[in-house]
Design a protein around this motif. Structure first.
Motif, PDB file in Angstrom:
ATOM      1  N   UNK A   1       3.547  11.312  -4.221  1.00  0.00           N
ATOM      2  CA  UNK A   1       4.493  11.369  -3.105  1.00  0.00           C
ATOM      3  C   UNK A   1       5.844  11.770  -3.691  1.00  0.00           C
ATOM      4  N   UNK A   2       6.260  12.996  -3.430  1.00  0.00           N
ATOM      5  CA  UNK A   2       7.392  13.599  -4.134  1.00  0.00           C
ATOM      6  C   UNK A   2       8.710  12.871  -3.933  1.00  0.00           C
ATOM      7  N   UNK A   3       8.887  12.209  -2.785  1.00  0.00           N
ATOM      8  CA  UNK A   3      10.175  11.559  -2.523  1.00  0.00           C
ATOM      9  C   UNK A   3      10.267  10.148  -3.107  1.00  0.00           C
ATOM     10  N   UNK A   4       9.180   9.643  -3.715  1.00  0.00           N
ATOM     11  CA  UNK A   4       9.241   8.329  -4.352  1.00  0.00           C
ATOM     12  C   UNK A   4       9.988   8.425  -5.672  1.00  0.00           C
ATOM     13  N   UNK A   5      11.144   7.819  -5.719  1.00  0.00           N
ATOM     14  CA  UNK A   5      11.993   7.861  -6.914  1.00  0.00           C
ATOM     15  C   UNK A   5      12.016   6.535  -7.671  1.00  0.00           C
ATOM     16  N   UNK A   6      11.749   5.437  -6.971  1.00  0.00           N
ATOM     17  CA  UNK A   6      11.836   4.104  -7.558  1.00  0.00           C
ATOM     18  C   UNK A   6      10.504   3.377  -7.341  1.00  0.00           C
ATOM     19  N   UNK A   7      10.218   2.358  -8.149  1.00  0.00           N
ATOM     20  CA  UNK A   7       8.958   1.625  -7.988  1.00  0.00           C
ATOM     21  C   UNK A   7       8.874   0.922  -6.633  1.00  0.00           C
ATOM     22  N   UNK A   8       7.664   0.847  -6.111  1.00  0.00           N
ATOM     23  CA  UNK A   8       7.372   0.053  -4.915  1.00  0.00           C
ATOM     24  C   UNK A   8       6.536  -1.137  -5.367  1.00  0.00           C
ATOM     25  N   UNK A   9       7.058  -2.330  -5.160  1.00  0.00           N
ATOM     26  CA  UNK A   9       6.377  -3.547  -5.592  1.00  0.00           C
ATOM     27  C   UNK A   9       5.584  -4.122  -4.422  1.00  0.00           C
ATOM     28  N   UNK A  10       4.286  -4.313  -4.624  1.00  0.00           N
ATOM     29  CA  UNK A  10       3.448  -4.940  -3.606  1.00  0.00           C
ATOM     30  C   UNK A  10       3.388  -6.444  -3.883  1.00  0.00           C
ATOM     31  N   UNK A  11       3.781  -7.232  -2.889  1.00  0.00           N
ATOM     32  CA  UNK A  11       3.665  -8.690  -2.965  1.00  0.00           C
ATOM     33  C   UNK A  11       2.455  -9.088  -2.130  1.00  0.00           C
ATOM     34  N   UNK A  12       1.402  -9.508  -2.805  1.00  0.00           N
ATOM     35  CA  UNK A  12       0.131  -9.789  -2.127  1.00  0.00           C
ATOM     36  C   UNK A  12      -0.114 -11.283  -2.037  1.00  0.00           C
ATOM     37  N   UNK A  13      -0.273 -11.779  -0.816  1.00  0.00           N
ATOM     38  CA  UNK A  13      -0.658 -13.174  -0.626  1.00  0.00           C
ATOM     39  C   UNK A  13      -2.013 -13.388  -1.281  1.00  0.00           C
ATOM     40  N   UNK A  14      -2.146 -14.457  -2.029  1.00  0.00           N
ATOM     41  CA  UNK A  14      -3.345 -14.618  -2.857  1.00  0.00           C
ATOM     42  C   UNK A  14      -4.276 -15.716  -2.372  1.00  0.00           C
ATOM     43  N   UNK A  15      -4.175 -16.085  -1.097  1.00  0.00           N
ATOM     44  CA  UNK A  15      -5.060 -17.116  -0.581  1.00  0.00           C
ATOM     45  C   UNK A  15      -5.617 -16.709   0.781  1.00  0.00           C
ATOM     46  N   UNK A  16      -6.862 -17.044   1.011  1.00  0.00           N
ATOM     47  CA  UNK A  16      -7.426 -17.015   2.349  1.00  0.00           C
ATOM     48  C   UNK A  16      -7.806 -15.653   2.882  1.00  0.00           C
ATOM     49  N   UNK A  17      -7.832 -15.572   4.223  1.00  0.00           N
ATOM     50  CA  UNK A  17      -8.261 -14.383   4.962  1.00  0.00           C
ATOM     51  C   UNK A  17      -9.696 -14.011   4.580  1.00  0.00           C
TER      52      UNK A  17
END
Length: 292
Positions: A121-137
């Motif tokens: 994705x050419x316009x991504x200049x900085x990191x994108x951090x994914x915060x993932x809930x780690x319980x359930x669902x």
């Protein structure tokens, strides 16, 4: 040269196949010559999980809780092909899922940027951090298959004896069913971890679900995030960062148009999918930091 001392041990969780080999090389070449390594070792390779009936995974999770820190290598979650290959008595659960559930944690995954590797994705200049809930669902869900017409209901029976029952669906033939849950205490813990991480890293925080469809389930996630944000609002303003909520489909569109540089909080399965998307678009699954 005197080696660096480690007075406090950490939990060392070894992995499968080439990860096992590479981790040994890394320790022997880059760590042990310089650090007096002090660890509690747990072998999470498939053969050892089989030998211990997966008890070693629970032991490793308890060690992390006790020692407060652990380092884990990549492991295999077996499918039918792996079961036959390794001669497993059963399809052992994902060690990551077992450990995440035991720690009730939030996984923060961010790409490692290198000048010579450019995001798809050419316009991504900085990191994108994914915060993932780690319980359930879906990771704590139960499911079943039925072969005839009928009605499925879901019932909650409280300790007081009070009951709530809802009709899931009436079907005219074979069907499949799934029931999942989450706990408000875990959702609050997830929200606090996200808000605190945003403050620590001075990044905006986005949160997305689909509360227009799952009005009570996803809706409660949204409400709890709003309640918890009230505790962090002043700190966000002082840090010059923002929090906002949007539907997950809108979040995907916004992410694709963005320059990056923010934390994207997702429910358990959403975070699983989106972290793979982000890591691949930035270059590689291997080029991701992962902190629980």
């Amino acid at each position: 040269m005197e080696k660096i001392k480690m007075p406090v041990p950490i939990a060392e969780l070894d992995g499968d196949e080439m990860t096992h080999v590479l981790w040994g090389m890394i320790k022997d070449t880059l760590i042990k010559p310089f650090v007096d390594l002090n660890t509690e070792y747990y072998d999470l390779s498939l053969p050892h999980r089989e030998e211990t009936a997966d008890a070693v995974t629970a032991q490793a999770a308890e060690a992390i809780k006790r020692l407060k820190i652990g380092v884990k290598c990549a492991t295999i979650t077996p499918n039918l092909q792996r079961q036959e290959e390794y001669g497993l008595t059963q399809l052992w659960k994902s060690p990551n899922a077992t450990i995440r559930a035991a720690l009730d944690g939030t996984v923060f995954r961010a790409p490692i940027l290198i000048d010579t590797i450019h995001p798809v994705v050419k316009n991504w200049k900085k990191p994108i951090t994914i915060a993932r809930h780690a319980y359930g669902d879906v990771y704590k869900s139960v499911d079943m298959r039925t072969t005839e017409p009928g009605v499925c209901t879901m019932t909650f029976r409280g300790e007081s004896g009070a009951e709530q029952t809802v009709s899931v669906q009436k079907v005219d033939g074979p069907a499949v069913w799934q029931g999942q849950h989450n706990k408000e205490s875990s959702i609050r813990s997830f929200a606090r971890a996200c808000f605190q991480y945003a403050i620590d890293t001075k990044q905006d925080l986005w949160f997305s679900t689909k509360d227009t469809i799952a009005k009570k389930y996803d809706g409660r996630f949204r409400e709890i995030f709003e309640e918890v944000f009230a505790e962090y609002k002043d700190a966000f303003e002082a840090a010059g960062i923002e929090y906002f909520y949007t539907l997950i489909d809108d979040a995907v569109a916004r992410v694709m148009r963005s320059e990056g540089g923010f934390i994207w909080a997702c429910k358990n399965y959403d975070g699983d999918v989106m972290s793979d998307m982000v890591s691949t678009a930035f270059g590689s699954l291997a080029m991701m930091t992962s902190v629980l």
